[in-house]
Design a protein around this motif. Structure first.
Motif, short mmCIF file in Angstrom:
data_model
loop_
_atom_site.label_atom_id
_atom_site.label_comp_id
_atom_site.label_asym_id
_atom_site.label_seq_id
_atom_site.Cartn_x
_atom_site.Cartn_y
_atom_site.Cartn_z
N TYR A 120 0.80 -1.24 0.00
CA TYR A 120 0.00 0.00 0.00
C TYR A 120 0.83 1.28 0.00
O TYR A 120 0.50 2.22 -0.73
CB TYR A 120 -0.99 -0.01 1.17
N ASN A 141 -9.37 3.18 -2.34
CA ASN A 141 -9.80 3.88 -1.13
C ASN A 141 -10.18 5.31 -1.49
O ASN A 141 -9.31 6.16 -1.67
CB ASN A 141 -8.64 3.94 -0.12
N TRP A 143 -11.94 7.18 0.51
CA TRP A 143 -11.94 7.93 1.76
C TRP A 143 -10.96 7.31 2.74
O TRP A 143 -10.69 6.13 2.68
CB TRP A 143 -13.34 7.91 2.39
N ASP A 144 -10.46 8.11 3.65
CA ASP A 144 -9.63 7.56 4.71
C ASP A 144 -10.48 6.61 5.55
O ASP A 144 -11.66 6.88 5.77
CB ASP A 144 -9.10 8.69 5.60
N ARG A 162 -5.00 0.99 5.34
CA ARG A 162 -4.68 1.70 4.10
C ARG A 162 -5.24 3.10 4.14
O ARG A 162 -6.37 3.30 4.57
CB ARG A 162 -5.27 0.95 2.90
N PRO A 163 -4.47 4.06 3.70
CA PRO A 163 -4.99 5.43 3.67
C PRO A 163 -5.82 5.68 2.41
O PRO A 163 -5.87 4.83 1.51
CB PRO A 163 -3.73 6.27 3.64
N ARG A 164 -6.40 6.84 2.35
CA ARG A 164 -7.12 7.27 1.15
C ARG A 164 -6.14 7.33 -0.03
O ARG A 164 -4.97 7.69 0.16
CB ARG A 164 -7.68 8.67 1.42
#
Lengths: 216, 252
Positions: A120, A141, A143-144, A162-164
């Protein structure tokens, strides 16, 4: 077509005739892999008055379902109506279409075991792999991730969040594979020669009876 | 003649070199340390006192669990195997009676004025060790809180490190290792320091016997440790040992 060959190849067989579409595998997957439930409101967003709400889980184009159960029907009316369910994890293709298209080598199939990896922090979110995947097994993703108050306490250390802005997909519960190898090492067994059921992904585990406590 | 005059007006090459030198110093020596913040461990834990003084072994606290996972930092239950507080509530009451609700204030008192119930729990001899032990008792053991140790080797959460896979590494072997991978030679890693303990390969040198733990250097932007192993170091050693460097060997 040329496939990548490995000495060890993990696989999973799903008996579609037996699937009732209960969705337990989807839930097991979401819990194991820290997939956040989608919430409309973001309590950490202090500019809510001037920003739009996030998508909630009703927007099926933006939900995350690494393991997704499709409902297939023949489209007929009762009594001729027939239905079947098709659980769809990442197929861990022999020659994955997502791998050669990745411009940053964030996804690869190079480890003994044949699992298609997704790193990621390396992903730049171009979504080329999503376009290439014939199974729609990859998710972006939008959105966060956000866990409702208290639910963050059940986050699993087995999967990194996982982040946005990055793409994610089923990793065949890879950490379970790693912990199975660790256990083999400490017991003096060969980690490269695990027993067939040394590790079972969360989706399969959540729908089949547990044989013995040591095998979990 | 005209050109020469022009160069003289600007002071020639000397100011350029001074400027160049200054920017090098600022870029290499002044700015990078500003990104790191030194954080002290929550407790002055002395390995020396426990290992050399009490003859404890590494695996008394740092051991493998049955499932192959590694118990890195000991929990306060493990500490309590020696540092046992029989009746923490009674000691707490005695402390609160002396200093009030803010029980940590008891640590500011000289030892003679501390409650008897607390002082009799201390096992150390030397003054600074007694102070550290009192810290441990009042802040963690008696209120029953876990010690928030700072992990010098802290890795991001997408890294899976298996202690079990690395426990049989021998540093001396590693220094000699040189392999040929399809025509590319991975040369010896010269800078590894000799040590009997393979833990020293990644962990702080001499941490196993030091008296005062060094401060943790935290990157103020990422929060990561300065003292931890970087991905290129993992990869180099894996290549040298003929191990696979596939992404999922270490990542999750």
């Amino acid at each position: 077509m040329q496939t990548k060959e490995f000495r060890i190849k993990w696989g999973m067989v799903i008996d579609i005739d037996k699937c009732t579409g209960c969705g337990a595998c989807m839930v097991g997957c979401q819990v194991e892999n820290n997939i956040a439930p989608m919430t409309k409101k973001d309590p950490y967003n202090y500019l809510q008055a001037i920003t739009k709400d996030r998508d909630d889980a009703s927007n099926k184009l933006r939900t995350m379902t690494w393991m997704n159960v499709y409902e297939l029907t023949n489209g007929e009316k009762f009594p001729n109506h027939e239905v079947a369910y098709l659980p769809r994890p990442c197929m861990q293709c022999g020659n994955p279409a997502c791998v050669p298209v990745c411009p940053v080598i964030a996804t690869d199939k190079n480890e003994e075991g044949g699992i298609v990896s997704q790193i990621y922090p390396r992903c730049i979110g171009c979504r080329y792999c999503m376009a290439a995947c014939p199974y729609h097994a990859r998710y972006f993703n939008w959105w966060d991730p956000l866990w409702p108050e208290g639910m963050d306490k059940v986050l699993s250390p087995e999967a990194s969040v996982r982040p946005r802005g990055v793409v994610e997909k089923c990793n065949f519960c890879h950490t379970r594979f790693m912990t199975a190898k660790e256990e083999a090492r400490i017991n003096g067994e060969d980690p490269e020669n695990l027993a067939e059921d040394a590790y079972i992904p969360a989706c399969a585990r959540s729908v089949r009876p547990v044989p013995s406590p040591s095998a979990i | 003649m005209e050109e020469r005059k022009a160069s003289k007006r600007c002071g020639g090459v000397l100011p350029f070199f001074i400027g160049f030198l200054l920017s090098c110093i600022i870029g290499w020596a002044v700015i990078p340390p500003l990104f790191y913040q030194e954080v002290e461990q929550p407790l002055r834990f002395s390995h020396q006192v426990h290992v050399e003084g009490q003859g404890m072994y590494c695996d008394s606290c740092h051991y493998f669990r049955e499932d192959g996972s590694y118990a890195g930092f000991p929990s306060i239950q493990q500490c309590a195997e020696c540092h046992y507080v029989d009746d923490p509530e009674y000691v707490m009451e005695a402390i609160v009676e002396q200093v009030g609700e803010d029980y940590e204030a008891v640590l500011d008192l000289p030892e003679e004025e501390m409650p008897e119930a607390l002082v009799e729990l201390v096992m150390s001899g030397e003054e600074r060790d007694r102070k550290a032990e009192l810290d441990y008792l009042v802040k963690f053991a008696i209120p029953g809180k876990e010690i928030p140790w700072l992990n010098y080797q802290y890795q991001p959460d997408n890294v899976f490190f298996s202690h079990a896979a690395h426990q049989n590494l021998v540093i001396a072997d590693l220094k000699e290792m040189e392999i040929d991978l399809d025509g590319v030679t991975v040369s010896k890693i010269e800078e590894i320091e000799e040590s009997d303990q393979n833990c020293d390969l990644c962990h702080l040198k001499g941490i196993a016997t030091n008296d005062t733990p060094p401060p943790f250097e935290r990157n103020i932007i990422s929060g990561y440790s300065k003292m931890t192993m970087k991905m290129w170091q993992c990869e180099r050693c894996h290549a040298q040992m003929g191990q696979v460097n596939a992404c999922y060997v270490c990542h999750k």
